[in-house]
Design an enzyme around this catalytic site. Structure first.
Site, PDB file in Angstrom:
ATOM      1  N   GLY A  86       5.643  48.373  65.926  1.00  0.00           N
ATOM      2  CA  GLY A  86       5.184  48.086  64.571  1.00  0.00           C
ATOM      3  C   GLY A  86       5.395  46.638  64.176  1.00  0.00           C
ATOM      4  O   GLY A  86       5.030  46.232  63.082  1.00  0.00           O
ATOM      5  N   HIS A  87       6.021  45.860  65.084  1.00  0.00           N
ATOM      6  CA  HIS A  87       6.269  44.445  64.815  1.00  0.00           C
ATOM      7  C   HIS A  87       5.366  43.542  65.665  1.00  0.00           C
ATOM      8  O   HIS A  87       5.652  42.363  65.820  1.00  0.00           O
ATOM      9  CB  HIS A  87       7.725  44.092  65.118  1.00  0.00           C
ATOM     10  CG  HIS A  87       8.713  44.860  64.305  1.00  0.00           C
ATOM     11  ND1 HIS A  87       8.786  44.741  62.931  1.00  0.00           N
ATOM     12  CD2 HIS A  87       9.672  45.757  64.649  1.00  0.00           C
ATOM     13  CE1 HIS A  87       9.751  45.538  62.482  1.00  0.00           C
ATOM     14  NE2 HIS A  87      10.292  46.170  63.499  1.00  0.00           N
ATOM     15  N   HIS A 136      11.512  46.054  57.929  1.00  0.00           N
ATOM     16  CA  HIS A 136      11.030  47.434  57.874  1.00  0.00           C
ATOM     17  C   HIS A 136      10.818  47.831  56.429  1.00  0.00           C
ATOM     18  O   HIS A 136      10.770  49.001  56.105  1.00  0.00           O
ATOM     19  CB  HIS A 136      12.032  48.377  58.529  1.00  0.00           C
ATOM     20  CG  HIS A 136      12.473  47.896  59.868  1.00  0.00           C
ATOM     21  ND1 HIS A 136      13.529  47.044  60.025  1.00  0.00           N
ATOM     22  CD2 HIS A 136      11.968  48.116  61.089  1.00  0.00           C
ATOM     23  CE1 HIS A 136      13.664  46.761  61.309  1.00  0.00           C
ATOM     24  NE2 HIS A 136      12.730  47.393  61.969  1.00  0.00           N
TER      25      HIS A 136
END
Lengths: 211, 336
Positions: free
Chosen positions: B57-58, B220
């Site tokens: 997700g990064h 996050h």
């Protein structure tokens, strides 16, 4: 004395898995308030995947071992190793005992707690799953010491796990991602304590129903 | 928001599959573990191996930094969730060339646990492992509690410098020392303008009210230290620069490297708008910017926002930062 055999009791863990999968959205919701919102998704993925590899007629201990393997090798995060260690230690304890009665059930949970403490660094009061687990287990032991029977002690365990979870609402997180928020972490239940309460409640009810 | 999705639960596997296909000139998938991305040439005998890992997700982090003179092997976790101990172990194995492995990762509870378990397992196999834990996010804890701070985009400088030291034949102790120095010289801050969504959840897990911004937001979406009215880019840039520089030990001879990364859903042109004011604010303090990176280097799914990282440079860090490297997220050739 009331007891159930390890053999053929894997259905209990399937009930635990189903409960976690059913709570996927609420667990993520809670986690999202002060964490990153992935708790429900990853827990449901791990418990759901393990359930596909477990037959209801298996031993409960081997079902726990399967779940532990999935959590440790396929899920990761912080809950993967923590619950992975917990279920591995519980499986070891149950394998040795062969049956679950009031004493061996308590020993199994104690082993699970020690498995968590071996790799985690949290203490009671840090707003983690320990705040559901530790008081619930103490209350279970106390109920037996006061002469209550296995079924009644299981009921105490379930209630106290939920009460412990509820008490995390007023706590300030001191470990994990939410810890960086300080006071802003107050007012929301801890996601780990919430899933831990679900696990302990479903586990104790599953055992009680089979006595 | 409309998305390119198949089954949201498969998004990480599909991301990794697409990534190794697109960049097969630089990386491959580990033979035994589909959650480990390995650089071609990893495990070169006698060279210290560099490993990192983190939640998905990064992108392009973390796997985008696997490559030549960069990270040797990367463990990939679920979205925003630490890779397993097994994946970290497999990455360590792939990176091992007999001279030890440096695991350079960010300070998160899950990563700490899984790396610790993996290092123990690797040691049992006779692989020497040492770690550096990145903690460059200034808003995640006070200056007296640096060990509690999160690791964010400063990790890119840490990897670059640790890997450059390894490429130049450094020992494990030397690689660790350089990587540690790099992250100790970095400070970062994030600003969030709109939240991100885990596709399997389907809606944002936190809110940023229109007209406001979260100063100090985590990678996050961990809430920032302060919610403030959304100002002009110049004002935001000045505030970000102040937060970072006030925490940074004064750089030797005033030399710094700057990294501005988008968080996933901010347009590139806005990042340059932001950078222009950041550079002005940095130079106003009498500092000289020697290296600049502006782009989507370390994102948070589809979060709107940006991070600023400043690294204080000395001769050693500057020279290592200039070392050639080639990885999907960063292509750098020697400056003339």
């Amino acid at each position: 004395m009331a007891s159930i055999r390890d053999e053929g009791a894997a259905g209990i863990l399937l009930e635990v898995a189903a409960e976690i999968v059913a709570n996927r959205a609420p667990l993520s919701e809670i986690d999202g308030l002060i964490g990153d919102g992935d708790h429900g998704v990853n827990m449901a993925k791990g418990f759901g995947r393990a359930a596909e590899r477990i037959d209801a007629e298996d031993r409960l201990s081997s079902a726990m071992r399967t779940l532990s393997d999935v959590l440790m090798a396929e899920i990761g995060g912080s809950m993967g190793p923590l619950y992975g260690m917990m279920f591995a230690a519980m499986a070891d304890s149950l394998e040795r005992a062969g049956t679950l009665d009031a004493a061996t059930f308590g020993q199994m949970l104690r082993a699970g707690l020690e498995g968590i403490e071996e790799i985690g660094q949290a203490k009671v009061g840090d707003k983690t799953l320990l705040d559901a687990f530790v008081p619930a287990l103490s209350a279970y032991d106390a109920a037996l010491a006061q002469g209550q029977d296995f079924a009644a002690a299981l009921d105490v365990l379930a209630h106290e796990a939920a009460a412990g979870r509820d008490r995390t609402v007023d706590m300030v997180a001191r470990i994990g991602r939410a810890a960086r928020l300080g006071e802003r972490s107050r007012g929301v239940a801890d996601a780990g304590a919430t899933s831990c309460a679900l696990i302990l409640t479903t586990l104790s009810r599953g055992v009680a129903r089979r006595l | 928001m409309q998305r390119f999705l198949n089954n949201p639960d498969d998004i990480v596997d599909e991301t990794v599959a697409g990534f190794v296909r697109a960049h097969d000139d630089l990386v491959r998938l580990d033979q035994g573990n589909p959650r480990v991305v390995v650089a071609h040439g990893a495990g070169q005998p006698g060279r210290v191996g560099i490993v990192t890992g983190g939640g998905a997700g990064h992108e392009p982090a973390f796997m985008g930094y696997a490559g030549r003179n960069m990270v040797d092997a990367v463990a990939v976790g679920e979205l925003f969730s630490s890779p397993t101990a097994k994946s970290f172990l497999d990455a360590i194995r792939a990176a091992d060339g007999g001279a030890g492995v440096a695991v350079l990762y960010g300070n998160y509870a899950g990563d700490n646990m899984n790396v610790r378990m993996a290092a123990k397992m690797a040691a049992a196999e006779g692989i020497e492992v040492a770690t550096v834990v990145a903690n460059d996010d200034v808003c995640s804890a006070g200056p007296d509690e640096r060990e509690r701070r999160r690791g964010v985009a400063g990790e890119i400088f840490m990897w670059k410098i640790g890997a450059a030291r390894a490429a130049r034949g450094g020992t494990l102790a030397e690689v660790i020392a350089s990587a540690q120095k790099a992250i100790d010289s970095c400070r970062s801050v994030g600003v969030g303008l709109a939240p991100c969504t885990l596709p399997a959840v389907g809606h944002p897990n936190f809110q940023i009210e229109p007209g406001t911004m979260e100063l100090g937001i985590g990678h996050h979406g961990e809430p920032g230290m302060r919610v403030a009215p959304l100002g002009r880019a110049e004002a935001i840039a000045t505030e970000m620069t102040g937060l970072v520089l006030d925490d940074l030990p004064p750089p030797e001879a005033g030399r710094v490297a700057v990294l501005v990364s988008g968080l996933g859903a901010t347009a590139m042109n806005e990042l340059y708008v932001l950078y222009d004011s950041i550079a002005t604010a940095i130079e106003a303090r009498g500092l000289r910017i020697e290296r600049t990176l502006v782009g989507n280097y370390f994102t948070s799914l589809d979060m709107v926002g940006a991070t600023l990282t400043v690294m204080a440079l000395d001769d050693e860090l500057s020279e290592l930062l200039d070392t050639d490297c080639a990885c999907p997220a960063l292509l750098q050739e020697r400056r003339v």
